[in-house]
Scaffold this active site. Structure first.
Site, PDB file in Angstrom:
ATOM      1  N   LYS A 115      66.201 -22.797 -51.254  1.00  0.00           N
ATOM      2  CA  LYS A 115      67.236 -21.969 -50.613  1.00  0.00           C
ATOM      3  C   LYS A 115      68.545 -22.729 -50.671  1.00  0.00           C
ATOM      4  CE  LYS A 115      67.354 -18.027 -48.200  1.00  0.00           C
ATOM      5  NZ  LYS A 115      66.555 -16.813 -48.326  1.00  0.00           N
ATOM      6  N   GLY A 141      70.956  -2.419 -41.865  1.00  0.00           N
ATOM      7  CA  GLY A 141      71.699  -2.921 -43.020  1.00  0.00           C
ATOM      8  C   GLY A 141      71.016  -2.473 -44.299  1.00  0.00           C
ATOM      9  N   ASN A 142      71.109  -3.316 -45.327  1.00  0.00           N
ATOM     10  CA  ASN A 142      70.577  -2.940 -46.649  1.00  0.00           C
ATOM     11  C   ASN A 142      69.099  -2.578 -46.591  1.00  0.00           C
ATOM     12  OD1 ASN A 142      73.007  -3.392 -48.010  1.00  0.00           O
ATOM     13  ND2 ASN A 142      72.655  -5.584 -47.947  1.00  0.00           N
ATOM     14  N   VAL A 143      68.280  -3.419 -45.956  1.00  0.00           N
ATOM     15  CA  VAL A 143      66.839  -3.161 -45.936  1.00  0.00           C
ATOM     16  C   VAL A 143      66.490  -2.113 -44.873  1.00  0.00           C
ATOM     17  CG1 VAL A 143      64.538  -4.140 -45.706  1.00  0.00           C
ATOM     18  CG2 VAL A 143      66.366  -5.532 -46.677  1.00  0.00           C
ATOM     19  N   GLY A 189      68.181  -3.140 -36.786  1.00  0.00           N
ATOM     20  CA  GLY A 189      69.042  -3.525 -37.908  1.00  0.00           C
ATOM     21  C   GLY A 189      69.033  -2.473 -38.992  1.00  0.00           C
TER      22      GLY A 189
HETATM   23  P1  NAD Z   1      72.131  -6.860 -43.712  1.00  0.00           P
HETATM   24  O1  NAD Z   1      73.109  -7.930 -43.319  1.00  0.00           O
HETATM   25  O2  NAD Z   1      72.512  -5.861 -44.732  1.00  0.00           O
HETATM   26  O3  NAD Z   1      71.671  -6.035 -42.409  1.00  0.00           O
HETATM   27  C1  NAD Z   1      71.433  -6.590 -41.168  1.00  0.00           C
HETATM   28  C2  NAD Z   1      71.780  -5.509 -40.135  1.00  0.00           C
HETATM   29  O4  NAD Z   1      71.343  -5.977 -38.852  1.00  0.00           O
HETATM   30  C3  NAD Z   1      73.256  -5.209 -40.036  1.00  0.00           C
HETATM   31  O5  NAD Z   1      73.473  -3.821 -40.038  1.00  0.00           O
HETATM   32  C4  NAD Z   1      73.655  -5.825 -38.687  1.00  0.00           C
HETATM   33  O6  NAD Z   1      74.727  -5.148 -38.061  1.00  0.00           O
HETATM   34  C5  NAD Z   1      72.375  -5.682 -37.905  1.00  0.00           C
HETATM   35  N1  NAD Z   1      72.203  -6.590 -36.772  1.00  0.00           N
HETATM   36  C6  NAD Z   1      72.546  -7.892 -36.672  1.00  0.00           C
HETATM   37  N2  NAD Z   1      72.174  -8.379 -35.479  1.00  0.00           N
HETATM   38  C7  NAD Z   1      71.568  -7.370 -34.814  1.00  0.00           C
HETATM   39  C8  NAD Z   1      70.971  -7.235 -33.541  1.00  0.00           C
HETATM   40  N3  NAD Z   1      70.932  -8.265 -32.685  1.00  0.00           N
HETATM   41  N4  NAD Z   1      70.462  -6.032 -33.184  1.00  0.00           N
HETATM   42  C9  NAD Z   1      70.517  -4.987 -34.035  1.00  0.00           C
HETATM   43  N5  NAD Z   1      71.072  -5.056 -35.248  1.00  0.00           N
HETATM   44  C10 NAD Z   1      71.599  -6.213 -35.633  1.00  0.00           C
HETATM   45  O7  NAD Z   1      70.808  -7.654 -44.131  1.00  0.00           O
HETATM   46  P2  NAD Z   1      69.589  -7.109 -45.015  1.00  0.00           P
HETATM   47  O8  NAD Z   1      69.819  -7.459 -46.434  1.00  0.00           O
HETATM   48  O9  NAD Z   1      69.294  -5.700 -44.618  1.00  0.00           O
HETATM   49  O10 NAD Z   1      68.424  -8.068 -44.499  1.00  0.00           O
HETATM   50  C11 NAD Z   1      67.877  -7.900 -43.199  1.00  0.00           C
HETATM   51  C12 NAD Z   1      66.991  -9.088 -42.885  1.00  0.00           C
HETATM   52  O11 NAD Z   1      65.932  -9.144 -43.856  1.00  0.00           O
HETATM   53  C13 NAD Z   1      67.688 -10.451 -42.973  1.00  0.00           C
HETATM   54  O12 NAD Z   1      67.123 -11.283 -41.987  1.00  0.00           O
HETATM   55  C14 NAD Z   1      67.328 -10.964 -44.356  1.00  0.00           C
HETATM   56  O13 NAD Z   1      67.324 -12.385 -44.418  1.00  0.00           O
HETATM   57  C15 NAD Z   1      65.922 -10.416 -44.509  1.00  0.00           C
HETATM   58  N6  NAD Z   1      65.504 -10.204 -45.909  1.00  0.00           N
HETATM   59  C16 NAD Z   1      66.260  -9.406 -46.718  1.00  0.00           C
HETATM   60  C17 NAD Z   1      65.846  -9.188 -48.033  1.00  0.00           C
HETATM   61  C18 NAD Z   1      66.644  -8.300 -48.959  1.00  0.00           C
HETATM   62  O14 NAD Z   1      66.115  -7.906 -50.008  1.00  0.00           O
HETATM   63  N7  NAD Z   1      67.862  -7.928 -48.603  1.00  0.00           N
HETATM   64  C19 NAD Z   1      64.666  -9.789 -48.505  1.00  0.00           C
HETATM   65  C20 NAD Z   1      63.903 -10.574 -47.643  1.00  0.00           C
HETATM   66  C21 NAD Z   1      64.347 -10.781 -46.343  1.00  0.00           C
END
Ligand code: NAD
Length: 355
Positions: free
Chosen positions: A80, A182-184, A180
Site C-alpha cells: 500500500k 460513495g463509489n462502492v 456511506g
Molecule cells: P468514497 O470516498 O467514494 O465513499 C465513501 C463515502 O462514505 C462518501 O460518500 C462519504 O461521504 C461517506 N462517509 C464518510 N464518513 C462517513 C460516516 N461516518 N458515515 C456515513 N458516511 C460516511 O469511497 P469508496 O471508494 O466508495 O470506498 C468505500 C470504502 O470501501 C473505503 O473504506 C475504501 O477503502 C473501501 N474499499 C473500496 C474499494 C473500491 O473499489 N473503491 C475496494 C476495496 C475497499
C-alpha cells in the site's frame, strides 16, 4: 514511533519513505509480503495529523492486502502507499509524477492503484513515470473504476451470508442498512434495490442520502443512527474502525458485511460480534472484487474470468463461515487462517524448490 516492535509493523518486507522537494511529495510505500507475487495495493492521499498516523495506516492497510490477495486466490502480494497531504489542495501533476518515479524505483515489487483521495485520472498522470500501475482509465488500456466490481463482490458476499444465516435464496425482502454512499456504497444500493431489498442509508453528505431516497426509495437516517437501524444486514461502506466498543452494542442486524477496509477497531470486536450472534463477513474477503478486477489488467482483462473470480467471493465466505463454526472461532479468525494457510503452502513450495 518505534517501528519494528510496533504491532502494525507485523514483519513487513520493506517500508520506503519517499520525499521529493520540487513537488512537495511526502509519501510512504509499504510492502508487506511478496510470497504469492508482487505487492499490489492502492495509493491513498490523506491529510494525516502526523507522520506516525500515516505510517500506522500504510502498515495496517498493506498487511490487509496480503490477506486479501491470498484469500481471493490471486498470485499477488500485499502492499500500500500513502501520500501525506490534502487531495483537494495539494495534488498536482508534478507530485503525482514524483510518486510514479518512486513506484518505478521499486522495479515492480509494488504495483499501485486507486484508493481514497486518488482517482483513475491521477494514475494516468503517474503512469507517465511508472509502468507499475493498474486501475487505469479504459482509454489507456485499463479497466477504469473498480468500485462497481467491489460492490458486486460485496453483493455476492452478502447473498452468501444470508444463505448461511437464514437459508435465504436471495436478498429479496431483506432490509439492508448501508453506511456511506460513495463509489462502492452507491453501486451496492443499486444492486440491492434491483434484487428487491429495502434500504436504510446514511452519509455525512446529506445530499447523497437524499439522492438515494429519491432513486431507491431508501429511508435516510443521520450518520450516527445507522448502527441501530432496524435492519437485517449492516453494510459499512465508508471508513475503517466502525465496529468498535460503542457501535457493536447498538447493532440490531444479523449480518455485517461491506466494502470498508479494517472495519474491526480491534481484533476482539470480531469476537464481540460472534458473541452477539451477528455473522461478520470479514472485510478483506468480501471487498476483494476491485482487486480481482484491477489485477486482471496485468494478464489482459478477461470479463468472464473476473466475473467468476468475483462470484467466488461468496463461495469463499461460505467456506469461512463453515470452518469458523466447526472450530468455534470468530469468522475473521477463520478467514486469516485460510489466507495464512495459502501463504504457508506457497512458502513451503518455494523452500522445496530452493533446496
Ligand atoms: P468514497 O470516498 O467514494 O465513499 C465513501 C463515502 O462514505 C462518501 O460518500 C462519504 O461521504 C461517506 N462517509 C464518510 N464518513 C462517513 C460516516 N461516518 N458515515 C456515513 N458516511 C460516511 O469511497 P469508496 O471508494 O466508495 O470506498 C468505500 C470504502 O470501501 C473505503 O473504506 C475504501 O477503502 C473501501 N474499499 C473500496 C474499494 C473500491 O473499489 N473503491 C475496494 C476495496 C475497499
Amino acid at each position: 514511533m518505534t517501528v519494528f516492535s510496533d504491532e502494525a509493523f507485523c514483519d513487513h518486507e520493506q517500508v520506503v519513505f519517499v520525499s521529493d522537494e520540487a513537488s512537495g511529495l511526502k509519501a510512504l510505500i509499504a510492502i508487506h509480503d511478496t510470497t504469492l507475487g508482487p505487492a499490489l495495493g492502492g495509493c491513498r492521499m490523506y491529510p494525516y495529523a502526523d507522520e506516525e498516523a500515516a505510517l500506522r495506516d500504510v502498515l495496517r492497510l498493506s498487511r490487509g492486502m496480503t490477506y486479501k490477495a491470498a484469500a481471493a486466490g490471486l498470485e499477488l502480494g500485499g502492499g500500500k502507499a500513502v501520500i501525506i497531504g490534502d487531495p483537494r489542495s495539494q495534488k498536482t501533476p508534478a507530485l503525482l509524477q514524483a510518486m510514479g518515479r518512486a513506484v518505478e524505483r521499486l522495479a515492480g515489487r509494488y504495483i499501485t492503484a486507486e484508493d481514497v483521495g486518488t482517482t483513475v485520472a491521477d494514475f494516468a498522470e503517474m503512469r507517465k513515470a511508472t509502468h507499475h500501475v493498474v486501475g487505469l482509465p479504459v482509454e489507456l488500456g485499463g479497466t477504469g473504476d473498480p468500485s462497481p466490481t467491489t460492490a458486486l463482490g460485496v453483493f455476492h458476499g452478502l447473498s452468501a451470508a444470508a444463505r448461511h444465516c437464514w437459508g435465504a435464496a436471495s436478498l429479496a425482502g431483506q432490509h439492508v442498512a448501508v453506511q456511506g454512499l460513495g463509489n462502492v456504497g452507491w453501486h451496492l444500493c443499486q444492486l440491492l434495490h434491483e434484487a428487491g431489498a429495502s434500504l436504510t442509508v446514511a452519509d455525512v453528505h446529506a445530499s447523497r442520502a437524499a439522492k438515494a431516497v429519491a432513486t431507491f426509495a431508501a429511508r435516510a437516517v443521520a450518520p450516527e443512527a445507522i448502527y441501530a437501524a432496524d435492519a437485517d444486514i449492516f453494510a459499512p461502506c465508508a471508513m475503517g474502525a466502525v465496529l468498535n466498543d460503542v457501535t457493536v452494542k447498538q447493532l440490531r442486524c444479523g449480518i455485517v458485511g461491506g466494502a470498508a477496509n479494517n472495519q474491526l477497531a480491534r481484533e476482539d470486536h470480531g469476537e464481540l460480534l460472534r458473541s452477539r450472534g451477528i455473522l461478520y463477513a470479514p472485510d478483506f474477503v468480501i471487498n476483494a472484487g476491485g482487486m480481482i478486477r484491477v489485477a486482471s489488467e496485468r494478464d489482459g482483462y478477461d470479463q468472464d474470468l473476473v466475473g467468476r473470480g468475483v462470484e467466488g467471493i461468496g463461495r469463499t465466505l461460505l467456506t469461512i463461515f463453515q470452518s469458523a463454526e466447526e472450530a468455534g472461532v470468530a469468522t475473521h479468525v477463520a478467514a486469516l487462517q485460510l489466507a495464512q494457510a495459502r501463504l504457508g503452502q506457497a512458502r513451503a513450495a518455494q523452500a522445496a524448490l530452493a533446496a
